[in-house]
Scaffold this active site. Sequence first.
Site, short mmCIF file in Angstrom:
data_model
loop_
_atom_site.label_atom_id
_atom_site.label_comp_id
_atom_site.label_asym_id
_atom_site.label_seq_id
_atom_site.Cartn_x
_atom_site.Cartn_y
_atom_site.Cartn_z
N ARG A 162 64.73 48.33 -16.13
CA ARG A 162 65.37 49.16 -15.16
C ARG A 162 66.48 50.00 -15.92
O ARG A 162 67.59 49.90 -15.59
CB ARG A 162 65.97 48.15 -14.27
CG ARG A 162 65.26 47.37 -13.21
CD ARG A 162 64.33 48.22 -12.48
NE ARG A 162 63.72 47.51 -11.28
CZ ARG A 162 62.42 46.83 -11.46
NH1 ARG A 162 61.78 47.01 -12.80
NH2 ARG A 162 61.91 46.14 -10.35
N SER A 237 66.06 45.48 -4.71
CA SER A 237 66.62 44.41 -5.48
C SER A 237 68.31 44.94 -5.95
O SER A 237 68.29 46.11 -6.44
CB SER A 237 66.00 44.26 -7.01
OG SER A 237 64.64 43.77 -6.69
N GLU A 334 72.08 46.21 -9.98
CA GLU A 334 71.00 46.94 -10.47
C GLU A 334 71.31 48.24 -9.71
O GLU A 334 71.10 49.49 -10.28
CB GLU A 334 69.61 46.51 -10.12
CG GLU A 334 68.37 47.30 -10.55
CD GLU A 334 67.13 47.48 -9.64
OE1 GLU A 334 67.06 48.53 -9.16
OE2 GLU A 334 66.43 46.56 -9.77
N1 EPU Z 1 62.41 33.61 -5.33
C1 EPU Z 1 63.06 32.55 -4.81
N2 EPU Z 1 63.83 33.05 -3.85
C2 EPU Z 1 64.05 34.38 -3.38
C3 EPU Z 1 63.40 35.15 -3.93
C4 EPU Z 1 62.68 34.97 -5.27
O1 EPU Z 1 62.96 31.45 -5.07
O2 EPU Z 1 64.59 34.34 -2.35
C5 EPU Z 1 61.61 33.38 -6.75
C6 EPU Z 1 60.21 33.69 -6.38
O3 EPU Z 1 59.60 32.51 -5.71
C7 EPU Z 1 59.38 33.69 -7.60
C8 EPU Z 1 60.71 34.54 -8.37
O4 EPU Z 1 61.93 34.12 -7.63
O5 EPU Z 1 59.02 32.83 -8.37
C9 EPU Z 1 60.58 36.24 -8.52
O6 EPU Z 1 60.46 36.57 -7.04
P1 EPU Z 1 59.64 37.94 -6.90
O7 EPU Z 1 58.15 37.85 -7.37
O8 EPU Z 1 59.74 38.21 -5.51
O9 EPU Z 1 60.29 39.11 -7.84
P2 EPU Z 1 61.77 39.31 -8.46
O10 EPU Z 1 61.89 39.13 -9.84
O11 EPU Z 1 62.69 38.93 -7.56
C10 EPU Z 1 61.08 41.84 -9.13
C11 EPU Z 1 61.79 43.16 -9.01
C12 EPU Z 1 61.02 43.89 -7.92
C13 EPU Z 1 59.69 43.73 -7.72
C14 EPU Z 1 59.32 42.42 -7.94
C15 EPU Z 1 57.59 42.11 -8.27
C16 EPU Z 1 63.82 43.34 -10.34
C17 EPU Z 1 65.24 43.14 -10.30
N3 EPU Z 1 63.19 43.24 -9.34
O12 EPU Z 1 61.71 40.90 -8.23
O13 EPU Z 1 61.56 45.31 -7.78
O14 EPU Z 1 59.10 44.20 -6.63
O15 EPU Z 1 59.88 41.58 -9.36
O16 EPU Z 1 57.38 42.91 -9.53
O17 EPU Z 1 63.38 43.15 -11.56
C18 EPU Z 1 63.35 46.47 -7.11
O18 EPU Z 1 63.71 46.85 -8.10
O19 EPU Z 1 63.98 47.19 -5.96
C19 EPU Z 1 62.31 45.81 -6.75
C20 EPU Z 1 61.88 45.18 -5.58
#
Ligand code: EPU
Length: 338
Positions: A162, A237, A334
């Site tokens: 990012r 995010s 972010e």
């Molecule tokens: N999780 C929780 N509770 C929550 C949310 C997440 O326990 O409320 C856990 C999930 O179960 C999972 C882990 O956290 O084990 C990761 O969650 P997720 O796969 O939804 O991805 P993220 O790390 O929260 C990142 C990006 C997203 C992108 C997704 C998928 C960042 C800051 N965010 O989210 O990007 O869509 O991975 O690749 O890196 C964005 O930048 O606006 C965005 C949506």
Amino acid sequence: MSKIQHKYSLKKYNTFGIDVRAHSFVSISKEENLKLILAENKLPLFIISGGSNMLLTKDVEALVIHMNTKGIHAIDKDKNEVLVTAKAGENWHDFVQYCIQNNWGGLENLSLIPGCVGSAPIQNIGAYGVELKDCFVSCKAIHRNTLEEIHFDLNSCHFGYRDSIFKNDIKDQYIITEVTFRLTTKNHQLKTSYGAIENELADQKITSPDLADIANAVIAIRKSKLPDPTIIGNSGSFFKNPIVSKSLYETLIKKSPTLPHYPISDEAVKIPAGWLIDKAGLKGFSKGNAAVHDKQALVLVNKTGNATGKEILALAKFIQTKVETKYNIHLEMEVNVF
Ligand code: EPU
């Protein structure tokens, strides 16, 4: 020549739907007009395209330039690849869909990300195992003062998680006017290893997916947990996933054996901020008109449609304090706060 408007509401131009005003506002649909505007302007500048990664906390005392230039142009490179150039104002998701319809592969995992092509390199957008940099060739940008046009290639953009040179060394110096991608026309390298994609394809009983299948899986996953900004204001995010030391990670995993984590190096581990916020008990939590999304705790929402930027910022700071107290981890925003 594009018309400059004054005291102009930006509510429709930021995906949080915050109602602040621009001192002056102009929408640019022809690139040549951008240079004319820049040459005459005496105010500070503020560039907006999709408005999908910003939180506006006060009126913008600047000339707001809305980049609305359109156009997609492709050059066949060889039998297997195509170079595709899109203008800054193209809607990102529409552009990805256009690529899929033409059987150009590479961007399908980045389906449904809000925003426009011109701002995508600034934070090196990423999702489901793919980042913009994986297909990026170059972008064209205009210097805001000298009006000089420059092409930035992959190396000169210093892409990170990012992150890019446009957020650091040359922050606020250039306006990106077009971006060129290298996409595949055959033998597509599909990235399905991200767990949620595999599960979604399995649910749909798809065993040999094509580009559209991957895009549709990503769209289904995103729709199931990320709020649609046209219905409830948000900026995706809100925080970055923090990278912590191995020793802090080892302390955490002892207390929470199910902690999701991604190794970054021998010394560093990335932890999902959404998990930390969730486990701090804040998923679905609301404060005034602002709330933590109830399906993905990393997303803050304008719950009533009437939130001020200050209310959302106050909620973000509250979350930072809670997570820091509980886990000793600082969550970095972010989203750009103005
Ligand atoms: N999780 C929780 N509770 C929550 C949310 C997440 O326990 O409320 C856990 C999930 O179960 C999972 C882990 O956290 O084990 C990761 O969650 P997720 O796969 O939804 O991805 P993220 O790390 O929260 C990142 C990006 C997203 C992108 C997704 C998928 C960042 C800051 N965010 O989210 O990007 O869509 O991975 O690749 O890196 C964005 O930048 O606006 C965005 C949506």
